[in-house]
Enzyme design. Sequence first.
Site, short mmCIF file in Angstrom:
data_model
loop_
_atom_site.label_atom_id
_atom_site.label_comp_id
_atom_site.label_asym_id
_atom_site.label_seq_id
_atom_site.Cartn_x
_atom_site.Cartn_y
_atom_site.Cartn_z
N SER A 280 23.24 -29.22 19.99
CA SER A 280 24.02 -28.29 19.27
C SER A 280 25.55 -27.95 20.15
CB SER A 280 23.28 -26.78 19.11
OG SER A 280 23.17 -26.41 20.67
N ASP A 281 26.59 -27.39 19.65
CA ASP A 281 27.45 -27.17 20.36
C ASP A 281 27.38 -25.88 21.10
OD1 ASP A 281 30.10 -27.32 21.52
OD2 ASP A 281 31.21 -27.62 19.77
N TRP A 282 28.04 -25.42 22.33
CA TRP A 282 27.67 -24.48 23.23
C TRP A 282 27.14 -23.06 22.23
CZ3 TRP A 282 28.73 -24.57 28.77
CH2 TRP A 282 28.33 -23.17 29.29
#
Length: 738
Positions: A280-282
Amino acid sequence: MKRYLPLALILGISISASAQDKKIEKKIDSVLKLMTLDEKIGQLNQYTGDRDATGPITNNPNKLKDIRDGKLGSMLNVRGAKETREVQEVAMQSRMKIPLIFGLDVIHGYRVTFPIPLAEAASWDLAEIENGARVAARETAASGVHWTFAPMVDIARDPRWGRVMEGAGEDTYLGSKIAFARVKGFQGKGLGNLDAVMACAKHFAAYGAAIAGRDYNAVDMSEHTLWETYLPPFKAAVDAGAATFMNSFNTLNGIPATGNSYLQRDILKGQWKYQGFVVSDWGSIGEMIAHGYAKDKEQAAELAIKAGSDMDMESRSYLPSLAKLVADKKVPVALIDDAVRRVLRKKFELGLFDDPYRFSDVARQEKEINSAENRKASLTMAEKSIVLLKNEKEILPLSKNLKKIAVIGPLGKSEKDMQGFWSIAWEKDNLVSLYQGLKNKVSNQTELLYAKGCELADSSKAGFAEAVAVAKQADVVVMAVGEAFDMSGEAKSRANIHIPGVQEDLIKAIQATGKPVVVLVMAGRPLIFNWTADNVPAIMYTWWLGSEAGNAMANVLYGDYNPSGKLPMTFPRDEGQIPLYYNYLSTGRPAKNDKDTRYRSAYLDMPNSPKFAFGYGLSYTNFDYTDLVVSKTQIKPDEKMTVSFTLKNTGKYAGEEVVQLYLQDKFASVVRPVKELKDFQKVMLKAGESKTITFTIDKEKLSFYNQQLKWGAEAGDFKLMIGTASNNIKLEKDFTLL
């Protein structure tokens, strides 16, 4: 048997034995059998270290305990051979002793900073771009880091979006070629080699089309546009062997990418048979709550794991939720196993199970990072990234007999800004400013003068008088204007992309002295500077060029390197034209020219055309295109057509030309762009030298996605265009696909 079929489809399982290393798969099977469910979930969890954070850090004083307890599969923002070894030693205290993967945002260089990716794209030099990633990989791997969150392969047509600086610009073909090159550069001869790091293609998908150019914003587009424009660079990354993918912050047609099964299960792991893992992105798993797509972290975790998000970066959603979801029979344990298998596969491929510390070698780190060889590679890349926009009266290259040169502008002596956004911070960095670069270049007979003139973004003109006085003493004025390093990048969207503050007023004041003026624009995105473009005789777009920025600019200013860069993005005249790109679709009432506005698809208050077109860039020499020859004007679907012409350097300097081939499908079942880049070559010619340039056109170059999203070519008439920019076509020819 039937009840297992849907799960197989969800997983996108490939039955192709050739796609897997059988030995590694057997080892993964053995490890999985020994793991508890909690340990499996731990492998899908990623924490950040306490520095270099690129998002909100969740306070957790128990990070080391979590590692010992097997609750962590990866960490980001931990770097250095000593530091990574120390943390890895903690992981070796866990029951299963599964090593951690260390990741870091190595976007354009590690210790030695290279030009920002958009600047590198302006080089159109695939070999040099791959080498830049190769150097970054060597330095990164030598510092104990296994994984970079690059390349960003988002197609971006809106310069208001700050993250355009991370990618390759607006064109799908060029972007796909660069995506492939960067993945190959990062991963070298393959994972497991001590000079290779895992690449991460991001952001999957369509993040570059964020509405209004506002970061983290929604994306709404047709399936056709998604497949034709935004997905191909990701497919190129898959073809290059990208170890990982990162999903994006945006919603796509109402569904967050993090929870989007169509993107991650159907396309990536299904149709493309991708065997790597998706991170996932942050915090993006937890952010599905703010989107209004999940009611809490438990539901967000359920949606994300089912959609194909394998690793949770910093949202802390998987660790507290997945075991309960499995117990409640909301998530099949097979989904957990599939995600863990993908993560373990990379750990085996990296060789971490054989030696968890194999990348954490202080001696190798000291030898590899910031070497003279690496800095030379950065200098070469920086020189190739500069785009010459204007050179009236041949002010450039500068004469080496000049007595006094004035460096004026808020970026003239700046070092930090040359590094650009998304760069690694170092306590003692060696960044070369424009002033220092010129000082390194000029002889003792040339005096360098300096005046700052103004700040980057405020309204004070108090320094103008001093700058004008300094300019009047000089034989030529070199002006350094543009953006600070933190004005473009993530969360750096701008509604106004004109040169900030009073910098253009300073240019006007210096131009009024009558002295020859050269303007260098240093920025992370296309900026608007219409007065300067219309009135200043010499302009170079230098972007943010990295560690060797000043030396590269000095070399180009003096002609020791002849500029060869071409714009990878269209430069607008005004924000009102955005999004603006060269390969647009014609309308039923197309404007014939910029003055054709009566009941046409046109603006009344400004031209349709850009200030500087995609593919545009000048040289200190000139090139002639003549003698176009095509092998045939009618081809069958199984045939190829060769296209050749003569390229001649008619000037007095050796130089490189980026020859661009565009095609137009004149009539099709789906309206096609007015032109599309389909090939290019970068050609070096000595002064007076000629060379025959040859391209090959086949069915693949003529293919597109039809209304049913099927890829193929249709019989009909095409236009072939060859030129020096998208708006400067030198040779044309019609042909037919039978």
